[in-house]
Design a protein around this motif. Structure first.
Motif, PDB file in Angstrom:
ATOM      1  N   THR B  30       0.816  -1.223   0.000  1.00  0.00           N
ATOM      2  CA  THR B  30       0.000   0.000   0.000  1.00  0.00           C
ATOM      3  C   THR B  30       0.844   1.265   0.000  1.00  0.00           C
ATOM      4  O   THR B  30       0.340   2.330  -0.341  1.00  0.00           O
ATOM      5  CB  THR B  30      -0.977   0.019   1.185  1.00  0.00           C
ATOM      6  N   VAL B  34       1.970   3.207  -4.266  1.00  0.00           N
ATOM      7  CA  VAL B  34       1.764   4.660  -4.328  1.00  0.00           C
ATOM      8  C   VAL B  34       3.061   5.340  -4.784  1.00  0.00           C
ATOM      9  O   VAL B  34       3.051   6.254  -5.613  1.00  0.00           O
ATOM     10  CB  VAL B  34       1.305   5.204  -2.958  1.00  0.00           C
ATOM     11  N   SER B  98      -8.247   2.753   4.448  1.00  0.00           N
ATOM     12  CA  SER B  98      -9.644   2.351   4.334  1.00  0.00           C
ATOM     13  C   SER B  98      -9.805   0.857   4.572  1.00  0.00           C
ATOM     14  O   SER B  98      -8.829   0.139   4.791  1.00  0.00           O
ATOM     15  CB  SER B  98     -10.107   2.658   2.912  1.00  0.00           C
ATOM     16  N   THR B  99     -11.045   0.395   4.491  1.00  0.00           N
ATOM     17  CA  THR B  99     -11.312  -1.042   4.527  1.00  0.00           C
ATOM     18  C   THR B  99     -10.487  -1.746   3.455  1.00  0.00           C
ATOM     19  O   THR B  99      -9.928  -2.823   3.689  1.00  0.00           O
ATOM     20  CB  THR B  99     -12.808  -1.308   4.250  1.00  0.00           C
ATOM     21  N   GLN B 100     -10.426  -1.119   2.285  1.00  0.00           N
ATOM     22  CA  GLN B 100      -9.682  -1.710   1.170  1.00  0.00           C
ATOM     23  C   GLN B 100      -8.197  -1.814   1.499  1.00  0.00           C
ATOM     24  O   GLN B 100      -7.553  -2.827   1.200  1.00  0.00           O
ATOM     25  CB  GLN B 100      -9.850  -0.832  -0.092  1.00  0.00           C
ATOM     26  N   VAL B 101      -7.670  -0.746   2.081  1.00  0.00           N
ATOM     27  CA  VAL B 101      -6.249  -0.752   2.444  1.00  0.00           C
ATOM     28  C   VAL B 101      -6.004  -1.803   3.528  1.00  0.00           C
ATOM     29  O   VAL B 101      -4.975  -2.480   3.545  1.00  0.00           O
ATOM     30  CB  VAL B 101      -5.810   0.660   2.883  1.00  0.00           C
ATOM     31  N   PHE B 181      -5.006  11.854  16.072  1.00  0.00           N
ATOM     32  CA  PHE B 181      -5.861  12.938  15.620  1.00  0.00           C
ATOM     33  C   PHE B 181      -5.765  13.049  14.117  1.00  0.00           C
ATOM     34  O   PHE B 181      -4.676  13.105  13.548  1.00  0.00           O
ATOM     35  CB  PHE B 181      -5.508  14.298  16.240  1.00  0.00           C
ATOM     36  N   PRO B 183      -8.092  15.140  10.770  1.00  0.00           N
ATOM     37  CA  PRO B 183      -9.153  16.132  10.548  1.00  0.00           C
ATOM     38  C   PRO B 183     -10.482  15.500  10.181  1.00  0.00           C
ATOM     39  O   PRO B 183     -11.543  16.028  10.525  1.00  0.00           O
ATOM     40  CB  PRO B 183      -8.623  16.980   9.388  1.00  0.00           C
ATOM     41  N   ARG B 184     -10.448  14.396   9.437  1.00  0.00           N
ATOM     42  CA  ARG B 184     -11.695  13.696   9.135  1.00  0.00           C
ATOM     43  C   ARG B 184     -11.835  12.538  10.115  1.00  0.00           C
ATOM     44  O   ARG B 184     -11.071  12.416  11.063  1.00  0.00           O
ATOM     45  CB  ARG B 184     -11.667  13.192   7.685  1.00  0.00           C
ATOM     46  N   THR B 185     -12.817  11.683   9.876  1.00  0.00           N
ATOM     47  CA  THR B 185     -12.984  10.530  10.765  1.00  0.00           C
ATOM     48  C   THR B 185     -12.212   9.318  10.252  1.00  0.00           C
ATOM     49  O   THR B 185     -12.041   8.340  10.974  1.00  0.00           O
ATOM     50  CB  THR B 185     -14.471  10.138  10.857  1.00  0.00           C
ATOM     51  N   GLU B 186     -11.806   9.360   8.985  1.00  0.00           N
ATOM     52  CA  GLU B 186     -11.101   8.238   8.355  1.00  0.00           C
ATOM     53  C   GLU B 186     -10.234   8.788   7.237  1.00  0.00           C
ATOM     54  O   GLU B 186     -10.382   9.938   6.831  1.00  0.00           O
ATOM     55  CB  GLU B 186     -12.123   7.251   7.735  1.00  0.00           C
ATOM     56  N   MET B 187      -9.379   7.928   6.729  1.00  0.00           N
ATOM     57  CA  MET B 187      -8.647   8.173   5.475  1.00  0.00           C
ATOM     58  C   MET B 187      -7.518   9.194   5.575  1.00  0.00           C
ATOM     59  O   MET B 187      -6.939   9.552   4.559  1.00  0.00           O
ATOM     60  CB  MET B 187      -9.602   8.610   4.344  1.00  0.00           C
ATOM     61  N   ILE B 189      -3.784  10.730   7.358  1.00  0.00           N
ATOM     62  CA  ILE B 189      -2.550  10.392   8.066  1.00  0.00           C
ATOM     63  C   ILE B 189      -2.603  11.102   9.424  1.00  0.00           C
ATOM     64  O   ILE B 189      -3.038  12.252   9.515  1.00  0.00           O
ATOM     65  CB  ILE B 189      -1.334  10.922   7.266  1.00  0.00           C
ATOM     66  N   ARG B 258      -0.407  19.259   7.219  1.00  0.00           N
ATOM     67  CA  ARG B 258      -1.330  18.489   8.065  1.00  0.00           C
ATOM     68  C   ARG B 258      -1.527  19.098   9.443  1.00  0.00           C
ATOM     69  O   ARG B 258      -2.485  18.779  10.136  1.00  0.00           O
ATOM     70  CB  ARG B 258      -0.841  17.050   8.189  1.00  0.00           C
TER      71      ARG B 258
END
Lengths: 747, 287, 158
Positions: B30, B34, B98-101, B181, B183-187, B189, B258
Motif C-alpha cells: 500500500t 503509491v 480504508s477497509t480496502q487498504v 488525531f 481532521p476527518r474521521t477516516e482516510m 494520516i 497536516r
C-alpha cells in the motif's frame, strides 16, 4: 410567448420517482466514462508540467524524446496558432503554456507514444530551460505594490489607477447610500474574511480520446459538461471548421462546473494530428488538482448595520477574488450574490479580480456566491448574537420577496425565500435541544440560475414509443427528468421514452450543462418539442378523420375531436397515430430550438448542529437539514440528491478542503489524501425539505436546483462553530489547528 | 524492474542482497504502489514476501503471540484472542487507510515505510514488541523502537526484512490503547498520535506503563517521563496533567500541510491522556 | 521491461494476461482484460473507485500488482449480477437513487457486498465507516447508506 409561462396543472408523472434510464449500466460497470473508450491503433498521450510557480520558458528541447523508440509526436505551445480572441487565447495558453509557466502544474509539452511507459520515459527526456521568476499565490499579497506581476497588460480600464498590475477588473453593484444606512443602525459590525480555493473533486479525472485524420476531420470523445463548447474551443485552437470536428460526450463522472472548459482536449487533438493516429489522454489525480480549475480564493470585508429590532439598515462588501493566473469574471457573480437574500434600501458591493500564480479558475457550483454569502451571513449572525435576536426571525424580517429590488438590480418575481425560512422555523430541528459544546448555525443561500441555448429533438416511433435527443451531458439524472416531462406532456408512460445525449453533429448548439440550467431549459425545450409533435399528431388525426386541424386536441395521450362541429370519433392514441404515420405524411418528430430566458432564482436555508471538541479543535456535524425552493421538483429523488450533494461539498469547504501552497509556490496537497473531501463516516444523514414555489418562467414552474445547496453550508457551519466556541471564525476552512488557535489553546 | 515472488526466506534475502540497484519489499504494497505511481521510486527489483512460510500466520508463542509480518490489518482484526490481549495494537493497525487498504496493509510495511506518523507503530513501541529480521546472514531480533532511523529510513541492513513480531505474554491487568488525531474521521494520516500500554496492580493503581507518541518527531518516540507520571496513580487529574506536560516536552514536530507545531504538541498530550483512560478501563481499572 | 504471463480467475472464469512487473491490477483489468467497470479515481488507494476482491478480500486494485494475482480469484463489478439478474444491492442503488454520476458506484457496490458478507445487519455507522474509503462527490452519501440498508434487509429476508 404565453405558452412558455407557468400554468397551474395537476401532474400525473412529473413529481414521481421512476428509476433512471442509465441506472443499470452504472450499477453493472457497463457505463462508458471518459477513460473507458479505446480505439484501434490508439496512442497514449502524457503531459509535461511546470514544477515552478512562475518561470520563463527559455527553450524546450524535445529531440531526445522524439528519438526514443515508440514516441510518435511531441506538442508544445508553439504548435498552436495564437488566437486573436482574448478568451480563447487564455483557454489555449492554460492548456499549453507559451513563453511563461504561470503556475505549478501548467502544461508545457505533451507526448504521444505507443504505451504509457514509453510516454512517461519520453517526458523525462524533454529538456525545458526555465528562468525562475518570483511568484505570488495569495490574493492580498498579489494586490500589494511591488508584488510579482503574473501577466502584464491585463488590467481593464475600469480598474482605478494606482492598483497592482495584478488587478484585472473592478465591478460595483447595489443601490442607495450605505453611509446613510449605517448612520441609522444601532449596531454596525465590520469583519474581514478569507476563504481558501477548493476543488470540485469529481471522482473521474479528465479523459479524452482524439482522432484527427489527414483530410482535416476530427473525432473527439471526452468527459465534459458541454461538448458543443468543447467543439467551439478546440476548433478555434486547431483552426478547424465546426462541421469537421465531431465531439461526443462520454458518461461523465462528476463535473460540478469543473468540466465546463477544456484542458487536455486540444492537446489530444494536436497530438493525434501530428502522430496521424488516435490518442488518448487521461489525467492523473495529481494533474487534476494541479492543473484543472479550482475555485477562486478570496479575501472579503463586510460591513452591516442593524437596528435593535433586527432591521438591516445597510450592507457593504469589498470582495477580492483571485481566479489564478488568468483574468476571471467570477468576482462579478460574488458581488451580485452577496446580499441577494435581503431586501435592502442601502447596499453596495465592490469587487476586484486579482491574478496569482495558481491554476485558472473554473466554475464550481454557484461560482463566486458561496464565499460572498459566507461573509455576509457570518456578519448577520454576529449581529443577531450581539443584539440577542433570533437568527431566523432576523432573516424573515429582511428577506427578499416578490417585488424586492435585488441588490444586483432586477426586481424579483415570485421567489421562495420566505417559504424556506418559514419551513425552517416550523421544523423540529430548529428547536431541538443541544448538548454541551454543541451549537446550531444557519445560513441563507442563493443562486441566479441560467437558461441559455437549447435544442431538442423528439422522435415518435411507429410502435408508439418516443426517442428524445438532447445535447446536455447528464450530470445529475437529467435524462430521467427530461423523459418525465415529455411523458407528462405526451400522456404516455415514462418507460416508453428513451432520452439520449447526442454528439455535436446531431443537434443545434446547446450551452454547457451549467447554471442549473438543464432541467429548466432542456425541460422547457422538451415540453415544447413534445407540443410540436402533438400539433403534428393532431394534424394526422384530423387528416384521418377528415376534419379541421383546429377541431382536434390532445388529451391523455390521444387525439380527440373537440368543438361543436368536430364530429364523434373515438380518441386516437399516440400509438395509433404513429402506426399510421407512413400513410399520413411520413415520420413524426417534434423539435424546439430556443435561447431560454426566465430561469427563476433559487433560495435555500440550511440548519446545522455541530459539536466542537475544544481540546483538539475537531468539529463533528451532528444534524443537517436543508430547505430549498425547487419551483417544481420534476424527479424529487434527484432534487434531494442535488441538495444533499451540494451541502456535503459545502461542509467539506467549511471544515477541511483547501488548496495549500508552499513557500515555493507549489501545491502541497494534490491528492485525495490531503485534499480532504468528506467521507461517509464524517457525516450525519442529510435531511431535505423541498418547497415548490413555481417559477413563472417555466411551463411546469421548474427552477434550477443544483447550485444553491453549496452556498449556505459555509456560513451555517461557521456560525455554528463560532457559537460553540464563543469566538467568531473568519477563515475557511475551519481546520482543527485554526479552531484551537481561535479558542486560544495554542498560540 | 523485476518482480520476484520468493518461495523461501533465504531466496528472498539472497535476491535482495545480490541486487545492485534499487530494491523494494512487497508486503502489503500500500506504500510501494503509491510510490511507484508517483514516480518517487523506480525499483530494479521487487520481492514479494507474502507467500513465504509463516508470513501470514498468527500463533501462540511464549505465552504471547507471534504475528507474521505479512498479516494484513483485516486479518489481524479477525483474530479475537489477539485483539482481546492487544486492543491498542489492533486499533492502531486497523486505523491505517480504508477497509480496502486494510485488506492489504501490514505492520511490517507500516514500520519499514518509516513514517513518523505510522499508525501501527506507537502501540508496538509501547508494547515492547520485538521484530524478527531475516537477512543474508540469518535471523536476528530487534525491538520495534529501534527499527526506524528517521523519516523514510530504517536500521535494517541490505537484504534484511522483517518476518514476524513477537508480542510478549500479557500480565494480569494489562491493556493498551491508541488514539490519533485526524481532521476527518477516516482516510487521513495522523497529525499526532499516542499509544499507552499499562498494567494495573491489585490496588487499582497503574503499576507499569509505556507511552509512545507518533507524528511529533522524526520517529515514533517513547516518553518514559509520561509513563512515570501515571505509574502509582489511578489517573487523577494531577497525574494526567503531568503526563500531558511530559508528552508536550517530548514533542519535536514540524509545521506542514497536516498541522502546526503548536497543534501537534498540544494534541499529543490530549491524546495520551485520553488513551491512558481507555487503556486503564480496558485493564479493569475504575476511575 | 520484460512482461510476465499471469493466469488467474476473474468472476469465476479463467483469465490470462501479460503485464509489466510494475503494472497495477487495475491497469491489467482495464487495459489487458477490457474490464473497465473498476475506475481509477486516484491511483493511490484514497478513493476506492477501483475496489475489487482478491481471494475474497476487499482491496483497491490500484494498490495491487498485477503480477501478484497469479492463481488468485478476483471478483469485479462485472461479475456482481447473476447473468441477467441484478444483485439486491444493484437494484437497491437504482431504486433509492443512490447514484448520480455513477463513477464511484462500481467500487461502492463491491465494497458494500463485501460488508454484507461479513456483517449482514450493520448499523448506519458501520456502513459509513466501512465505506469511508469509497469517495462519492455527488450524493453526500445519504441515499447510498439507505440503499445499502435496504439491500441488507432484503438479503436477510426481512
Amino acid at each position: 410567448m404565453a405558452f412558455d409561462e407557468y400554468q397551474k396543472r395537476e401532474f400525473k408523472q412529473v413529481g414521481t420517482r421512476p428509476n433512471r434510464p442509465d441506472g443499470v449500466d452504472k450499477v453493472t460497470g457497463r457505463a462508458m466514462y471518459g477513460a473507458d473508450m479505446t480505439l484501434p491503433g490508439m496512442l497514449v498521450g502524457r503531459i509535461l508540467r511546470s514544477p515552478h510557480a512562475h518561470a520563463k520558458i527559455k527553450s524546450i528541447d524535445a529531440s531526445a524524446a522524439l528519438a526514443l523508440k515508440g514516441v510518435k509526436a511531441v506538442v508544445t505551445g508553439a504548435d498552436f496558432a495564437r488566437p486573436e480572441d482574448d478568451f480563447l487565447r487564455d483557454v489555449q495558453e492554460n492548456c499549453m503554456a507559451r513563453g511563461k509557466a504561470l503556475y505549478d502544474g501548467h502544461a508545457v509539452a505533451a507526448v504521444a507514444a505507443i504505451d504509457a511507459a514509453t510516454a512517461k520515459a519520453a517526458l523525462k527526456l524533454i529538456k525545458v530551460d526555465y528562468e525562475i521568476l518570483p511568484h505570488v499565490t495569495d490574493v492580498d499579497a498579489a494586490m500589494k505594490a511591488g508584488a510579482p506581476i503574473v501577466q502584464d497588460g491585463r488590467t481593464l480600464e475600469n480598474v482605478p489607477a494606482g492598483m497592482s498590475g495584478n488587478v484585472t477588473s473592478h465591478s460595483e453593484f447595489g443601490h442607495g447610500d450605505p453611509a446613510a444606512g449605517f448612520a441609522k443602525a444601532d449596531k454596525v459590525v465590520e469583519r474581514s474574511f478569507k476563504t481558501a480555493a477548493t476543488h470540485q473533486g469529481y471522482i473521474e479525472p479528465h479523459a479524452a480520446v482524439a482522432s484527427v485524420t489527414t483530410d482535416g476531420k476530427g473525432e473527439l470523445w471526452c468527459c465534459t459538461q458541454g461538448h458543443f463548447f468543447v467543439r467551439t474551443l478546440c476548433a478555434g485552437m486547431l483552426g478547424m471548421e465546426a462541421s469537421q470536428l465531431r465531439v461526443t460526450p462520454s458518461e461523465i463522472g462528476g463535473g460540478f462546473g469543473g468540466k465546463t472548459t477544456v484542458f487536455i482536449e486540444p492537446v489530444a487533438l494536436m497530438l493525434s494530428k501530428k502522430a496521424g493516429r488516435p490518442v488518448k489522454v487521461v489525467m492523473t489525480r495529481d494533474e487534476v488538482f494541479r492543473a484543472t480549475g479550482p475555485t477562486v480564493s478570496t479575501s472579503i470585508d463586510v460591513k452591516i448595520g442593524m437596528t435593535k429590532d433586527g432591521r438591516i439598515t445597510a450592507g457593504e462588501a469589498y470582495l477580492r477574488y483571485s481566479g489564478g493566473a488568468f483574468p476571471c469574471g467570477t468576482i462579478d457573480m460574488g458581488g451580485q450574490a452577496a446580499f441577494a437574500a435581503y431586501d435592502l434600501e442601502h447596499v453596495r458591493t465592490y469587487g476586484w479580480n486579482v491574478l496569482t500564480n495558481r491554476p485558472k479558475e473554473a466554475a464550481y457550483r454557484a461560482p463566486g456566491a458561496p464565499q460572498a454569502i459566507y461573509a455576509v451571513e457570518s456578519v448577520v449572525d454576529e449581529l443577531c448574537l450581539a443584539l440577542k435576536l433570533d437568527p431566523l426571525d432576523v432573516r424573515l424580517k429582511n428577506a427578499a420577496k416578490k417585488g424586492t429590488k435585488s441588490s444586483y438590480g432586477p426586481t424579483f418575481p415570485d421567489i421562495g425565500l420566505v417559504a424556506t425560512l418559514e419551513a425552517a422555523h416550523k421544523h423540529p430541528h430548529y428547536t431541538a435541544p443541544l448538548g454541551p459544546n454543541q451549537a446550531r448555525g444557519l445560513s441563507c443561500g442563493f443562486w441566479f440560475n441560467f437558461g441559455g441555448n437549447t435544442c431538442v429533438s423528439l422522435n415518435v416511433n411507429t410502435d408508439g414509443t418516443v426517442g428524445i435527443t438532447e445535447g446536455n451531458p447528464d450530470i445529475g439524472g437529467s435524462r430521467a427528468s427530461v423523459s418525465l416531462m415529455a411523458a407528462e406532456e405526451l400522456g404516455i408512460p415514462y418507460e416508453q421514452i428513451r432520452t439520449i445525449v447526442a454528439d455535436t453533429n446531431s443537434l443545434g448548439y446547446n450551452d454547457v450543462t451549467d447554471g442549473s440550467r438543464v432541467t429548466f431549459a432542456v425541460g422547457l425545450a422538451t415540453i415544447k418539442a413534445a407540443r410540436d409533435a402533438v400539433r403534428k399528431m393532431c394534424q394526422r388525426a384530423a387528416k384521418i378523420w377528415d376534419i379541421d386541424e383546429e377541431a382536434v386536441e390532445w388529451k391523455d395521450g390521444a387525439a380527440v375531436p373537440a368543438g361543436p362541429n368536430a364530429g364523434k370519433f373515438p380518441p386516437m392514441t399516440l400509438a395509433e397515430i404513429a402506426a399510421d404515420s407512413f400513410a399520413t405524411g411520413g415520420p413524426i418528430a417534434g423539435h424546439h430550438e430556443v435561447n431560454v430566458d426566465g430561469a427563476g432564482v433559487s433560495f435555500g436555508v440550511h440548519l446545522v448542529d455541530v459539536e466542537v471538541d475544544k481540546d483538539t479543535g475537531a468539529t463533528k456535524v451532528l444534524r443537517y437539514t436543508i430547505f430549498q425552493d425547487a419551483g417544481k421538483a420534476v424527479h424529487p429523488d434527484y432534487v434531494e440528491g442535488q441538495m444533499q450533494g451540494g451541502a456535503v461539498q459545502g461542509i467539506g469547504w467549511a471544515l477541511n478542503e483547501e488548496y495549500i501552497y508552499g513557500k515555493d509556490g507549489r501545491l502541497q496537497n494534490a491528492g485525495f489524501l490531503d485534499y480532504r473531501i468528506p467521507v461517509a463516516s464524517d457525516l450525519p444523514p442529510i435531511e431535505t425539505v423541498i418547497l415548490e414555489i413555481p417559477n413563472p418562467g417555466h411551463p411546469y414552474g421548474v427552477r434550477g436546483v443544483g447550485e444553491t445547496p453549496i452556498v449556505p453550508p459555509l456560513a451555517a457551519i461557521s456560525n455554528a462553530v463560532s457559537r460553540a466556541i464563543g469566538t467568531r471564525m473568519c477563515e475557511l476552512p475551519m481546520s482543527p489547528p485554526r479552531i484551537l488557535k481561535a479558542i486560544g489553546t495554542t498560540a | 524492474m523485476r518482480y520476484l515472488a520468493a518461495q523461501s526466506v533465504a531466496e528472498a534475502a539472497k535476491a535482495l542482497a545480490a541486487e545492485a540497484g534499487v530494491t523494494r519489499i512487497l508486503s502489503g504494497g500500500t506504500d510501494v504502489l503509491v510510490q511507484l505511481k508517483a514516480g518517487m521510486v523506480e525499483p530494479d527489483l521487487i520481492v514479494d514476501v507474502k507467500k513465504l512460510p509463516g508470513m501470514r500466520e498468527i500463533r501462540a508463542e511464549a505465552g504471547g503471540f507471534r504475528v507474521g509480518a505479512a498479516v494484513a490489518g483485516a486479518e489481524l482484526g479477525e483474530h479475537k484472542a489477539f485483539c482481546a490481549a492487544w486492543p491498542g495494537v489492533a486499533e492502531g493497525f486497523q486505523l491505517i487507510g480504508s477497509t480496502q487498504v486494510q485488506g492489504r496493509a501490514t505492520m511490517a510495511g507500516n514500520l519499514c515505510n518509516a513514517s513518523p506518523a505510522a499508525d501501527s507503530v506507537p502501540a508496538l513501541v509501547a508494547g515492547g514488541v520485538v521484530a524478527r529480521i531475516a537477512g543474508p546472514d540469518g535471523e536476528r531480533d530487534l525491538a520495534v523502537v529501534d527499527i526506524p532511523a528517521g523519516p523514510g529510513r530504517t536500521n535494517l541492513k541490505k537484504g534484511e526484512f522483517i518476518t514476524s513480531f513477537l508480542f510478549p505474554a500479557r500480565a494480569k491487568g494489562a491493556s493498551d490503547a491508541y488514539l490519533r488525531f485526524i481532521p476527518r474521521t477516516e482516510m487521513d494520516i495522523a497529525v499526532s498520535s499516542a499509544a499507552v500500554n499499562l498494567t494495573i496492580g491489585a490496588d487499582g493503581k497503574v503499576s507499569a506503563a509505556e507511552v509512545a507518541l507518533g507524528a511529533v518527531a522524526p520517529t515514533v518516540v517513547r516518553v518514559p517521563e509520561a509513563a512515570k507520571a501515571i505509574i502509582g496513580t489511578k489517573l487523577d487529574d494531577a497525574a494526567l496533567a503531568a503526563m500531558a506536560k511530559a508528552c508536550e516536552a517530548a514533542c519535536n514536530p514540524i509545521d506542514d500541510k497536516r498541522g502546526t507545531i503548536a497543534f501537534r504538541t498540544h494534541t499529543a498530550g490530549v491524546l495520551a491522556c485520553r488513551a491512558a483512560h481507555i487503556a486503564y478501563e480496558r485493564a479493569g481499572g475504575k476511575a | 521491461m520484460k512482461k510476465l504471463h499471469i493466469s488467474t480467475t476473474v468472476n469465476g472464469d479463467p483469465a490470462e494476461f501479460v503485464c509489466t512487473p510494475d503494472e497495477s491490477l487495475l491497469d491489467a483489468l482495464r487495459n489487458r482484460l477490457g474490464l473497465t467497470g473498476a475506475k481509477e479515481g486516484c491511483g493511490t488507494g484514497d478513493c476506492g473507485a477501483c475496489s475489487v476482491t482478491v481471494n475474497g478480500r476487499l482491496v483497491c486494485s490500484c494498490l495491487v500488482l498485477a503480477a501478484e494475482v497469479e492463481g488468485a480469484e478476483i471478483a469485479t463489478i462485472e461479475g456482481m449480477a447473476d447473468q441477467d439478474k441484478l444483485h439486491p444491492l444493484q437494484r437497491a442503488f437504482i431504486d433509492h437513487a443512490a447514484l448520480q454520476c455513477g463513477v464511484c458506484t462500481p467500487g461502492i457496490l463491491v465494497a458494500a457486498k463485501s460488508l454484507l458478507a461479513k456483517n449482514p445487519e450493520p448499523t448506519d455507522e458501520e456502513v459509513r465507516y466501512w465505506l469511508a474509503g469509497n469517495l462519492c462527490r455527488c450524493t453526500g452519501y445519504d441515499k447510498i447508506i439507505r440503499a445499502v440498508q435496504s439491500a441488507a434487509a432484503e438479503m436477510r429476508g426481512a
